[in-house]
Design a protein around this motif. Structure first.
Motif, PDB file in Angstrom:
ATOM      1  N   THR A  51      95.970  -4.624 -18.949  1.00  0.00           N
ATOM      2  CA  THR A  51      94.888  -5.009 -18.427  1.00  0.00           C
ATOM      3  C   THR A  51      93.565  -4.300 -19.031  1.00  0.00           C
ATOM      4  O   THR A  51      92.607  -4.950 -19.108  1.00  0.00           O
ATOM      5  N   ARG A  52      93.612  -3.128 -19.413  1.00  0.00           N
ATOM      6  CA  ARG A  52      92.532  -2.302 -20.160  1.00  0.00           C
ATOM      7  C   ARG A  52      92.314  -3.250 -21.546  1.00  0.00           C
ATOM      8  O   ARG A  52      91.230  -3.563 -21.914  1.00  0.00           O
ATOM      9  N   ARG A  53      93.614  -3.523 -22.321  1.00  0.00           N
ATOM     10  CA  ARG A  53      93.380  -4.209 -23.525  1.00  0.00           C
ATOM     11  C   ARG A  53      92.420  -5.594 -23.272  1.00  0.00           C
ATOM     12  O   ARG A  53      91.801  -5.825 -24.078  1.00  0.00           O
ATOM     13  N   ASP A  54      93.071  -6.187 -22.078  1.00  0.00           N
ATOM     14  CA  ASP A  54      92.420  -7.714 -21.965  1.00  0.00           C
ATOM     15  C   ASP A  54      90.990  -7.531 -21.718  1.00  0.00           C
ATOM     16  O   ASP A  54      90.022  -8.222 -22.153  1.00  0.00           O
ATOM     17  N   GLU A  55      90.450  -6.405 -20.849  1.00  0.00           N
ATOM     18  CA  GLU A  55      89.257  -6.064 -20.525  1.00  0.00           C
ATOM     19  C   GLU A  55      88.343  -5.541 -21.782  1.00  0.00           C
ATOM     20  O   GLU A  55      87.193  -6.305 -22.045  1.00  0.00           O
ATOM     21  N   LEU A  56      88.852  -4.943 -22.913  1.00  0.00           N
ATOM     22  CA  LEU A  56      88.254  -4.479 -23.921  1.00  0.00           C
ATOM     23  C   LEU A  56      88.068  -5.683 -24.902  1.00  0.00           C
ATOM     24  O   LEU A  56      87.033  -5.932 -25.512  1.00  0.00           O
ATOM     25  N   ARG A  57      88.852  -6.639 -25.073  1.00  0.00           N
ATOM     26  CA  ARG A  57      88.984  -7.607 -25.884  1.00  0.00           C
ATOM     27  C   ARG A  57      87.851  -8.647 -25.069  1.00  0.00           C
ATOM     28  O   ARG A  57      87.049  -9.337 -25.915  1.00  0.00           O
ATOM     29  N   GLY A 112      91.131  -7.775 -32.024  1.00  0.00           N
ATOM     30  CA  GLY A 112      92.165  -8.903 -32.451  1.00  0.00           C
ATOM     31  C   GLY A 112      92.256  -9.783 -31.417  1.00  0.00           C
ATOM     32  O   GLY A 112      91.432 -10.073 -30.466  1.00  0.00           O
ATOM     33  N   PRO A 113      93.334 -10.531 -31.711  1.00  0.00           N
ATOM     34  CA  PRO A 113      94.276 -10.781 -32.652  1.00  0.00           C
ATOM     35  C   PRO A 113      93.812 -11.284 -33.836  1.00  0.00           C
ATOM     36  O   PRO A 113      92.820 -11.767 -33.855  1.00  0.00           O
ATOM     37  N   ALA A 114      94.628 -11.434 -34.914  1.00  0.00           N
ATOM     38  CA  ALA A 114      94.195 -11.860 -36.225  1.00  0.00           C
ATOM     39  C   ALA A 114      93.816 -13.348 -35.929  1.00  0.00           C
ATOM     40  O   ALA A 114      92.583 -13.699 -36.837  1.00  0.00           O
ATOM     41  N   ASP A 115      94.280 -14.259 -35.372  1.00  0.00           N
ATOM     42  CA  ASP A 115      93.662 -15.359 -35.054  1.00  0.00           C
ATOM     43  C   ASP A 115      91.972 -15.477 -34.776  1.00  0.00           C
ATOM     44  O   ASP A 115      91.467 -16.168 -35.478  1.00  0.00           O
ATOM     45  N   VAL A 116      91.940 -14.720 -33.863  1.00  0.00           N
ATOM     46  CA  VAL A 116      90.600 -14.625 -33.307  1.00  0.00           C
ATOM     47  C   VAL A 116      89.825 -14.067 -34.412  1.00  0.00           C
ATOM     48  O   VAL A 116      88.582 -14.365 -34.426  1.00  0.00           O
ATOM     49  N   ASP A 117      90.088 -13.035 -34.932  1.00  0.00           N
ATOM     50  CA  ASP A 117      89.157 -12.493 -36.261  1.00  0.00           C
ATOM     51  C   ASP A 117      88.925 -13.435 -37.215  1.00  0.00           C
ATOM     52  O   ASP A 117      87.958 -13.526 -37.379  1.00  0.00           O
ATOM     53  N   SER A 118      89.972 -14.185 -37.509  1.00  0.00           N
ATOM     54  CA  SER A 118      89.715 -15.240 -38.539  1.00  0.00           C
ATOM     55  C   SER A 118      88.722 -16.268 -38.199  1.00  0.00           C
ATOM     56  O   SER A 118      87.837 -16.158 -38.863  1.00  0.00           O
ATOM     57  N   VAL A 171      85.557 -20.098 -29.372  1.00  0.00           N
ATOM     58  CA  VAL A 171      86.012 -20.109 -27.825  1.00  0.00           C
ATOM     59  C   VAL A 171      87.299 -20.570 -27.804  1.00  0.00           C
ATOM     60  O   VAL A 171      88.109 -20.154 -26.971  1.00  0.00           O
ATOM     61  N   ASP A 172      87.763 -21.585 -28.526  1.00  0.00           N
ATOM     62  CA  ASP A 172      89.143 -22.345 -28.458  1.00  0.00           C
ATOM     63  C   ASP A 172      90.115 -21.326 -28.910  1.00  0.00           C
ATOM     64  O   ASP A 172      91.246 -21.084 -28.281  1.00  0.00           O
ATOM     65  N   ALA A 173      89.971 -20.455 -29.942  1.00  0.00           N
ATOM     66  CA  ALA A 173      90.934 -19.302 -30.116  1.00  0.00           C
ATOM     67  C   ALA A 173      90.790 -18.183 -29.166  1.00  0.00           C
ATOM     68  O   ALA A 173      91.766 -17.459 -28.952  1.00  0.00           O
ATOM     69  N   VAL A 174      89.779 -18.051 -28.465  1.00  0.00           N
ATOM     70  CA  VAL A 174      89.652 -16.806 -27.482  1.00  0.00           C
ATOM     71  C   VAL A 174      90.380 -17.132 -26.337  1.00  0.00           C
ATOM     72  O   VAL A 174      91.153 -16.142 -25.659  1.00  0.00           O
ATOM     73  N   ARG A 175      90.325 -18.518 -25.711  1.00  0.00           N
ATOM     74  CA  ARG A 175      90.901 -18.774 -24.249  1.00  0.00           C
ATOM     75  C   ARG A 175      92.217 -18.326 -24.354  1.00  0.00           C
ATOM     76  O   ARG A 175      92.698 -17.636 -23.215  1.00  0.00           O
ATOM     77  N   PRO A 176      93.103 -18.756 -25.221  1.00  0.00           N
ATOM     78  CA  PRO A 176      94.646 -18.394 -24.790  1.00  0.00           C
ATOM     79  C   PRO A 176      94.900 -16.965 -24.879  1.00  0.00           C
ATOM     80  O   PRO A 176      95.770 -16.616 -24.416  1.00  0.00           O
ATOM     81  N   LEU A 178      92.596 -14.520 -24.044  1.00  0.00           N
ATOM     82  CA  LEU A 178      92.438 -14.097 -22.716  1.00  0.00           C
ATOM     83  C   LEU A 178      93.080 -14.668 -21.288  1.00  0.00           C
ATOM     84  O   LEU A 178      93.309 -13.961 -20.438  1.00  0.00           O
ATOM     85  N   ASN A 179      93.793 -15.719 -21.721  1.00  0.00           N
ATOM     86  CA  ASN A 179      94.854 -16.382 -20.510  1.00  0.00           C
ATOM     87  C   ASN A 179      96.107 -15.644 -20.534  1.00  0.00           C
ATOM     88  O   ASN A 179      96.981 -16.304 -19.673  1.00  0.00           O
ATOM     89  N   GLY A 180      96.358 -15.027 -21.705  1.00  0.00           N
ATOM     90  CA  GLY A 180      97.627 -14.377 -21.891  1.00  0.00           C
ATOM     91  C   GLY A 180      98.641 -15.176 -22.445  1.00  0.00           C
ATOM     92  O   GLY A 180      99.852 -14.808 -22.279  1.00  0.00           O
ATOM     93  N   ASP A 181      98.176 -16.349 -23.247  1.00  0.00           N
ATOM     94  CA  ASP A 181      99.031 -17.055 -23.810  1.00  0.00           C
ATOM     95  C   ASP A 181      99.277 -16.764 -25.300  1.00  0.00           C
ATOM     96  O   ASP A 181     100.223 -17.457 -26.083  1.00  0.00           O
ATOM     97  N   GLU A 182      98.796 -15.459 -25.731  1.00  0.00           N
ATOM     98  CA  GLU A 182      99.110 -15.331 -27.120  1.00  0.00           C
ATOM     99  C   GLU A 182     100.374 -14.900 -27.762  1.00  0.00           C
ATOM    100  O   GLU A 182     101.399 -14.556 -26.854  1.00  0.00           O
TER     101      GLU A 182
END
Length: 182
Positions: A51-57, A112-118, A171-176, A178-182
């Motif tokens: 939860t904390r990681r998700d909030e920070l992200r 991170g993750p790397a996909d979002v960073d890219s 936004v498309d990279a971030v949504r999954p 934040l939704n826990g689909d990573e």
């Protein structure tokens, strides 16, 4: 008398055996309860960390988008300004906005993750490219009273298109994530 001793001995041994059996059952039951409590505590700890990681992200991603919006506003002002080869004060504001995007990108890089960073890196690169193009185009000789957008309409439209595509890709990279689909 021996019968009495034998009965007493049997009675005391059965009492001791019952007490030992009760103690063993109690110890096993306590051990099982402690193991369950430890498992629950570990799961809660993992959930709190997640939860904390998700909030920070989320905060990092929102901060990055917010910094991008500020930079876009500064870049838009520069597109709409009239001017020739003279440097204008908007450059300083635009540069400060670009630095804020860079700082916000550092948080995205950490979270991170790397996909979002890219994808965030591509947004940052497109902003930097647009800023450099504006400086280059603004330094060209031309009609000083005409806004940069009107003098270089094809560059302005291309920059707006790149902005839109990069922001939507982020936004498309971030949504999954934040939704826990990573």
């Amino acid at each position: 008398m021996q019968d009495t001793v034998a009965v007493a001995l049997i009675t005391s041994l059965s009492t001791l055996a019952a007490a030992a059996l009760t103690g063993l059952v109690g110890a096993l039951s306590t051990r099982r309860q402690l193991a369950h409590q430890l498992t629950v505590a570990r799961q809660e700890s993992v959930e709190r960390r997640a939860t904390r990681r998700d909030e920070l992200r989320r905060d990092a991603y929102v901060g990055f988008l917010s910094a991008c919006d500020q930079a876009y506003r500064q870049l838009d002002r520069r597109w709409l300004e009239a001017g020739g080869s003279e440097p204008v004060s908007g450059y300083d504001e635009a540069y400060a906005a670009m630095r804020a995007v860079d700082e916000a990108y550092n948080l995205v890089l950490l979270e991170g993750p790397a996909d979002v960073d890219s994808v965030a890196r591509s947004v940052l690169t497109s902003l930097t490219t647009e800023y450099a193009d504006q400086r280059r185009l603004g330094g060209e000789p031309g009609e000083a009273a005409v806004p940069l957008r009107d003098r270089h309409r094809e560059h302005w439209l291309a920059a707006i298109e790149v902005r839109t595509r990069r922001r939507l890709a982020f936004v498309d990279a971030v949504r999954p994530v934040l939704n826990g689909d990573e």
